[in-house]
Structure formats: C-alpha cells, structure tokens
Design a protein around this motif. Structure first.
Motif, short mmCIF file in Angstrom:
data_model
loop_
_atom_site.label_atom_id
_atom_site.label_comp_id
_atom_site.label_asym_id
_atom_site.label_seq_id
_atom_site.Cartn_x
_atom_site.Cartn_y
_atom_site.Cartn_z
N THR B 183 -11.94 -2.61 -4.25
CA THR B 183 -13.18 -1.90 -3.94
C THR B 183 -12.92 -0.41 -3.68
N LEU B 184 -11.95 -0.14 -2.80
CA LEU B 184 -11.65 1.26 -2.47
C LEU B 184 -11.14 2.02 -3.69
N GLY B 185 -10.28 1.38 -4.46
CA GLY B 185 -9.73 2.02 -5.65
C GLY B 185 -10.82 2.39 -6.65
N ILE B 187 -13.95 2.95 -6.02
CA ILE B 187 -14.78 4.03 -5.47
C ILE B 187 -14.05 5.37 -5.55
N SER B 188 -12.78 5.39 -5.11
CA SER B 188 -12.07 6.67 -5.03
C SER B 188 -11.52 7.13 -6.38
N LEU B 189 -10.96 6.21 -7.16
CA LEU B 189 -10.33 6.61 -8.42
C LEU B 189 -11.33 6.72 -9.57
N HIS B 191 -14.86 6.56 -9.18
CA HIS B 191 -16.19 7.01 -8.75
C HIS B 191 -17.28 5.99 -9.06
N THR B 194 -20.92 2.10 -4.62
CA THR B 194 -20.40 1.14 -3.62
C THR B 194 -20.70 -0.31 -3.99
N ALA B 197 -18.79 -1.68 -6.89
CA ALA B 197 -17.37 -1.71 -6.52
C ALA B 197 -17.07 -2.92 -5.64
#
Lengths: 479, 479
Positions: B183-185, B187-189, B191, B194, B197
């Motif tokens: 999930t974090l990857g 969102i951050s990598l 875009h 939420t 993701a």
C-alpha cells in the motif's frame, strides 16, 4: 394433469426454459433498460456451490436412510435410494426439486434455506436454482455412466459372449411381446388411435439396465449366468430400444419409416460395440504397460476414466447412449490384469456418484399422477393397469424364452428385465414432444414406468430365493 | 484490457450474464412473440453431458501430460496441472473456456466439436455452453473442497495446535508486511490514490492453501513441522484474508470500517473452528460406532462426506469459506480410528476431482495481460513487478518470523506462503466490482497472482532441497 405434463416435457426440453420464463417478467418491467436489468441477475458461484453441497447432503441422507431401512427388511438398498428420492423430491418434501418439473425456486425448501443463510439476492434466486439443479442433474448422469462402467468392469466378456444367443432371444422377445400386446391391446380394448398406441407400445420395450444391474450387484448375482444373461439382454435391449424409438419417431413425423436411419443405428451400434472390444483386446497390453510408466497420482483410475469418458462421448455422438460407451470401456478394461486394482479404485467413485442418480430418479418422480382422487387421473389409471400387466408379463415371458439351459432361473431373468426406469420416460418425453400422446395416455405410461421400476428390485430378490448372508449384501459390489 | 477486465469481473458476477446477453438479441428479434422464442432455446441434457464428458477428457489429458512432464523434470506435478490448464484454456488452445471469461460459445473449440458431432441446434449453443461451463466450474469447486478435506485428514490436529503460535506469527507477519509495504509503496512510488492502493495491498495478503498443500503432499512434507506450520498459517491466513477483504470493502463502500461486521467475522471464524474441533472430539466415538452398524455401500465414505459437506456449507453460510469447513471436517475425522480407511477411500475421489480444480485455474488464467507488446499492459507490468517483489519478499520474511524452532527451514515456510492463487483473484474481483481499481492496477494484481502461483511450486521444492525418491512422489499423497 398439467403437473405431469410439464414434468415429462422436461425430459426433452430444459430447465433454461423455466429460467427464462422466470426472468422474462423481470426484463419486461425493466422497460427500455433491458440490458442493465439482465445484468443485475448475478449468480454468485460460491452460493451455487453451497446449494450443490446442501443438495448432496440431502441426497446422501435420503440414500443412506432409505438404503439402511431396505437392507434391514431384506429389500434391495437401491429401492431405498428411489423411495428416499421420492420423499425428498417433488412428491413429498420438495427438498430437491428441478425447474423442469414445473417447480420454481420458491417451492424448493432447499433454496429457501439457501436464501435465508447466504447473501443470495431475491433476483438471483431463479438463476441460482437453475444452476444448482443443472449441476445435480449432470452429477446424476455421471452417476449412471460410472455405474455402467463399474458393471462393465465386473462383467465377464467371455460369459457375455457365451450367453449371447440367450441374451439376444430374451431381448428380442422382451421387445416384441410387450410392444405387440401393448399396441394391439390399446387399439382393440381402449380404442386408442394407432400412432399413440404405437408410442405407448414402444415405451413398454426398454429395460433400465441401471436398476437391474444395481440389484444384481447388491445380491451378489452379477456373475451368475442368469446375471450375465440379464446384463447382456439389457444392453441389447437398450440398443433395440433406441432403434424402436427412432422408428416410432420417424413414423410419427413423416408417416413412414426411414430405412437409412434405422440401418445407420443398427450398423453403428454393432460396429461400436464390436469395434471397441476388438480394438480393446489389441490395445490393452500397451495400455497396461503405459500406465506402469506414469509417475503422477491416480495413473490407473484417471487413464481408465479418460477411456470411459471418450467412449461415452462417442456413444452419445453416434446417437447411441453414453452409458453404452461406459459399459464397453468397463468390459474391455475388465479383461486386463489391472482389473482388480481398478475396480477397487472405482468403488469410492461409484459410492459418490451412483446414489445421486437413483435418488434423483426418485426425486423427479411425481407420484401425483397416481392419485385416484384427482378425476383426470382415473382414465389414465385404468390404461396404466393394463400397461403394467403387459409390461410385467411380456418381460417375464421373455425370460422363459431362454433355451438350452436346463435348470436356469428363467423367472429371475424375466423379472430382471421388468424395470423401465429412465429409458421408458425418454419414450414418454419424445411422445409428448411430438404431440402424439393424450394426457391420460402419457400419465399411464409414467405410472407404468414408476410401478415397474419400484416393483422389480424386491421381486428380483424373491425370484433369486436364497438371500445372501448379511456380510455380502452389506459390503460393496461383488469383487 | 477489456479482456482481462471481463475476466476478473466474472469472479463476482456470473456466466448467466453472458448467457442472457446472448439470448437477449434472440428475444428482441422475436418481437411480440417473446415467450415462444424463449421456449425454443432448448438445452438437451444428453448434449450437456456429452460436453461435460469432453471437457473432463481434455482436462484429464492436460493434467496427466502436464503432470508427467513436470514429474520427469523434477517439478511438482500440480504445476503441470496449472500449465496444462493454461494451454487448453483461454490463453492458447481455447478448448476449455468459460463464458465469464468474455468468451462465447463460438470461440470454444470444444463446443464446435460438440455441435459437429451431436444434434445440437445453433440456437441452443449458447445455453448448452453456459450449462456445461457451469457444471465444470462447480466440479472444480468440489475439487478444492475435497482437496482440503483430504489435507485435513492428513493433518495432525495435535501438531497443528503444537505449532499454532508459530503459524499465527507467520500468518500475521505475512499479512501485515505485504499489505503495508504494498500500500505504502504504491502511494509513494507510483502515486496511486489511497483507496486503490489499499485494495492492491489487501490482494497481497491472502495465501492459496490449495497450491501449497498440494505441493507439500506431492513431496511428502505435509507431516513435517514446516508443513504443519505452513498449513496452519495458510488456514489462519485464509481467515485473516476474509477479514481484510471485509475491512477494505466496507472502507470503500462507506468510507469507514464497520466494526460489528469485523467482530462478527473474527468471532464466527474462531467459534466455528474451535466449536467443530471440540464437538468433533466429543461426537467422534459415536460416529465410529454408528458407521459400523451400516449395511449399505460406502458407509464410511458417504457419512464422512455428509459431515464434510455440512461443515463446508456452514463455513460458506457464516461468510467464511467452504474449504475451511471441509478442512475442519477432515481434521476431526482424521483423529478417529477410521482415518486410514477413510483416507484410502478419499484418494480416488480426490484423484477424480482435484485435477479439475487446478486445470480450471490454469484454463481461466488469461496470459494476455502479460503481453508487453500491448501498450496498455506496460504500466501494469511495471506496477506488477513491484507487487510481485513485495508479494514474495513479504511472505519470505514472514517465514523468518518463526521463533523458538532452531534448525527449522524458515525459507521453506516463507516460500510455502507465496502462492496467492484464487484467493488473490477474489480480491481483484471485488476491487473491480467496487470500481476502485484502475485497469492497469487490476492487470498488475492479476499478473502478481499468476506469477506467485506459478513460481511457488518449483521454489518450494528447491527450498526443501532433497527431492524424494521417485516411488513416493509417484504414488498418492503420503499416508
């Protein structure tokens, strides 16, 4: 009468009609938005699986309870399957019903339970019902295919050939006598028109090999010469029945008999059975050697099933029956050295599938046609009484036609040929579809099929007189 | 992309949509005569049976050929089932395809054969295709139910309880790590928003117990402590996965988490599994005594299946999974003295049903989403590469979370948790149905599922290092 009419209709038509009938109003109310409305009828596969599981549980409970009761009062367990099926089916509890029986999802107790216990949406009810009924019906068909495969495995090709002439006589007499007596009797005694009389006569000819073979296996008589003559005659009867059906159907449709069609059926049936046996003899050593090379699970069982299913398919494709192919496959594989191992592995599979077949036969049987309180049944009941007498006497006499076998139990052979089972219903179904049968005659044929099917198992046991010790009837089919 | 979209859609919707889509034009052209037109769509049950037989033959051939090749190059035979399925399925030969895959009857090679070899009328083609596909799909579902029942029979309750804490740690870490990192990857990598993701992260959590258990059984490692930890963790993972799915789905739908729903799932899953085990302990002596009293065929197998199917149904009805019920039933019955006899009888049944499941998984797999030549696949391919890395590393690290077991093969445990199989596809399906997933993200999830499923069996075999002698991998599951 409407009830029995739709039931028989179902044999040749299908559950999808009912499915469509039920979804059509839904589409109609959707007005211009037909497509989205149709799209909203979702069938959740997990719910269909839940429905199939519930149906199987009910079917197995009916089979086990019915079978155990029958075993204890010295009746054949298969009768328990049939009676258990009647009790859970359309006639009594309506637990396992089929759309083709004119029932809709709301009359199925099981579907109501499913709806209360799962997230099944009301609009998906009919489609889910149709899907799970279709699956159960096909599992039942696989059941009779696996049963005939097992019977083939347990039959001795040599014995079948040895008693071939006797079996042929039994089959031919057992077709000609009931057909002649039934048709002429209906015309002369009941003033039935010629075409429907011929149809009803034809429905008297077929033997349900499934019921008889199952009872023979249960009482350990499949290997006897009587058993082998019955099996041989029933197989031939099945082929003769298909030919009779083709003759009658073309007679009704065109008013004359299509000789080429009949010739095709006779030649293809003969070529198929003889071809399989000769080819099987030639190829089986290679098959046995091949199986020994396999390294993955179930080398014997799965390759044998591939053969059985291919031959079943070919049997169906050349307009014979799938069960003939399965029987032929069993017969050929039963001659190889792998026979015993294969039989042992087929037993659990047969235990799984075969009860589904017999219970479903019972569940689809609508005893409503036997109710004399309904006035419209009465004419049918009288004709039915006549058909039943002809059906039983015709086949019993066929048994006495066995020649050159002093001391053989001719009565048992004749009784073994009595049950009409699903084969008789196919005739009735074709007859109704062609429009030749009046409702009362149709009901009478159904009654004849029900009675002969239910009466044969206990009679057969009596005819073989000495009941076997408990241990044998308790175990699996004879090995 | 449309192809893969419809494929995933199918997981939650159904073949009846496609059936209706195909019959609707027919109804439309019928104008005012809607009912008769609908009535003319007849499905001949004998032809459906022929179609099912043909499908089974193709499935068994694919399974045997694929499995035998894999066994010879020291890969797990179940990989052969999957690859064999891919070859006969929608991706290559289109012999066994499903309406839900966006295919219609005319693209099915098997249906074309059926039409040429039987009296199947063109207008009944779509309905026949739908019916036989439905039957094969349900047989596949019965396959995974019987597989989990067999796995349960072979599992030791004591061992599962003994290694319960380790299994719980593996399951929890194996859910938290991939979910968080995924999930974090995203969102951050990449875009990604939420909600999608979170969905993709959730799809990374579930483990397909079927694939792993089958491989473990094939290499004779089911009874090892590693095997028991994997099975225990996979079962817990299945429950965690259902809970994660419920959380995510309610998050997407209402924007908040329904605590009562989640609490219900946790309590019902715990109560179900613990309840079955306690009740089973208490009742099993009575069961064994009861079975000994039965006189009809298959006393042990059929009563055991009744229990397994009832529990499967209950598992499905309380919104868990049918396979959890089957596993619990196997676990309980495996503790009785009848275990060995029952296992022997379940083997042929598993041989019949289980390959259908794995081959159908392969046949439904559309490798088209992996084709980099299609531009729209490219974005998905990059995201997929990320998801695959997270999926594999997350589960492998979960294996290393095992504590207090010096010398245990942690790598093998982690690898055993890798395959996402059908469980991951359910996530993707729910995601697509909710509208949260973009086509490229959806394709990426499917690629992740395919890769993890196909890569785990050979890796697992390598991780356990010493291949067993041929005789054992050739035989049935370990006894």
């Amino acid at each position: 009468m409407a009830e029995s009419l739709t039931w028989v209709n179902s044999l040749t038509t299908t559950l999808f009609n009912s499915f469509l009938d039920q979804t059509l109003p839904l589409l109609a109310t959707a007005g211009t938005e037909v497509a989205p409305a149709a799209h909203s009828v979702k069938v959740d596969e997990a719910i269909v699986v839940a429905g199939v599981l519930l149906s199987l549980v009910v079917i197995y409970l009916a089979s086990k309870i019915g079978g155990e009761i029958c075993a204890r009062i010295n009746l054949p367990p298969v009768l328990g399957d049939l009676v258990g099926g009647v009790i859970i089916g359309v006639s009594v509890l309506k637990l396992v019903v089929f759309p083709e029986g004119g029932e809709d999802a709301s009359s199925s107790v099981l579907m109501n339970l499913l709806q209360r216990t799962t997230s099944l949406e009301p609009e998906a009810l009919a489609a889910t019902f149709a899907a799970q009924s279709e699956v159960i019906a096909i599992l039942a068909e696989l059941g009779v295919i696996i049963l005939l495969f097992e019977i083939g495995l347990e039959s001795e090709l040599k014995e079948l050939i040895k008693y071939g002439p006797q079996a042929a006589v039994v089959a031919v007499v057992g077709v000609v006598l009931p057909f002649g007596a039934g048709t002429l009797g209906l015309i002369s005694l009941f003033h039935v028109a010629t075409i429907p009389a011929i149809f009803a006569g034809a429905a008297l000819t077929a033997t349900s090999i499934g019921i008889t073979a199952k009872v023979l296996a249960e009482i350990g008589r499949l290997g006897d010469k009587e058993g082998q003559i019955i099996i041989g005659a029933a197989v031939l009867d099945d082929i003769l029945g298909i030919i009779v059906l083709a003759v009658v159907a073309s007679l009704v449709k065109t008013g004359e008999v299509e000789i080429t069609n009949i010739a095709y059926l006779i030649v293809s049936a003969g070529a198929f059975l003889i071809g399989v046996i000769i080819l099987g003899r030639f190829l089986s050593p290679y098959y046995v050697a091949f199986v020994k090379e396999l390294k993955t699970r179930g080398p014997l069982l799965i390759t044998a099933l591939i053969i059985a299913f291919v031959l079943s398919y070919v049997g169906a494709a050349i307009r014979l029956e799938a069960i003939l192919g399965a029987f032929a496959a069993g017969l050929v594989l039963g001659e190889t050295e792998t026979q015993q191992e294969l039989e042992e592995q087929v037993v659990p599979l047969a235990d799984f599938f075969v009860p589904i077949f017999f219970v479903v036969v019972g569940a689809k049987t609508n005893l409503g046609v036997l109710n004399p309180a309904i006035p419209s049944n009465r004419e049918g009941l009288i004709i039915a009484a006549f058909l039943i007498v002809v059906a039983i006497i015709g086949k019993v006499l066929a048994g006495f036609a066995v020649f050159g076998q002093p001391g053989i139990n001719r009565l048992a052979i004749g009784i073994g040929m009595i049950p009409r089972g699903e084969v008789g219903l196919v005739f009735a179904g074709v007859g109704v579809a062609s429009g030749a049968l009046s409702p009362s005659l149709e009901a009478a044929i159904i009654m004849m099929v029900i009675l002969t099917t239910f009466v044969a198992p206990p009679l057969l046991r009596v005819a073989f007189k000495d009941p076997l010790p408990e241990t044998e009837s308790a175990g699996s089919a004879p090995k």
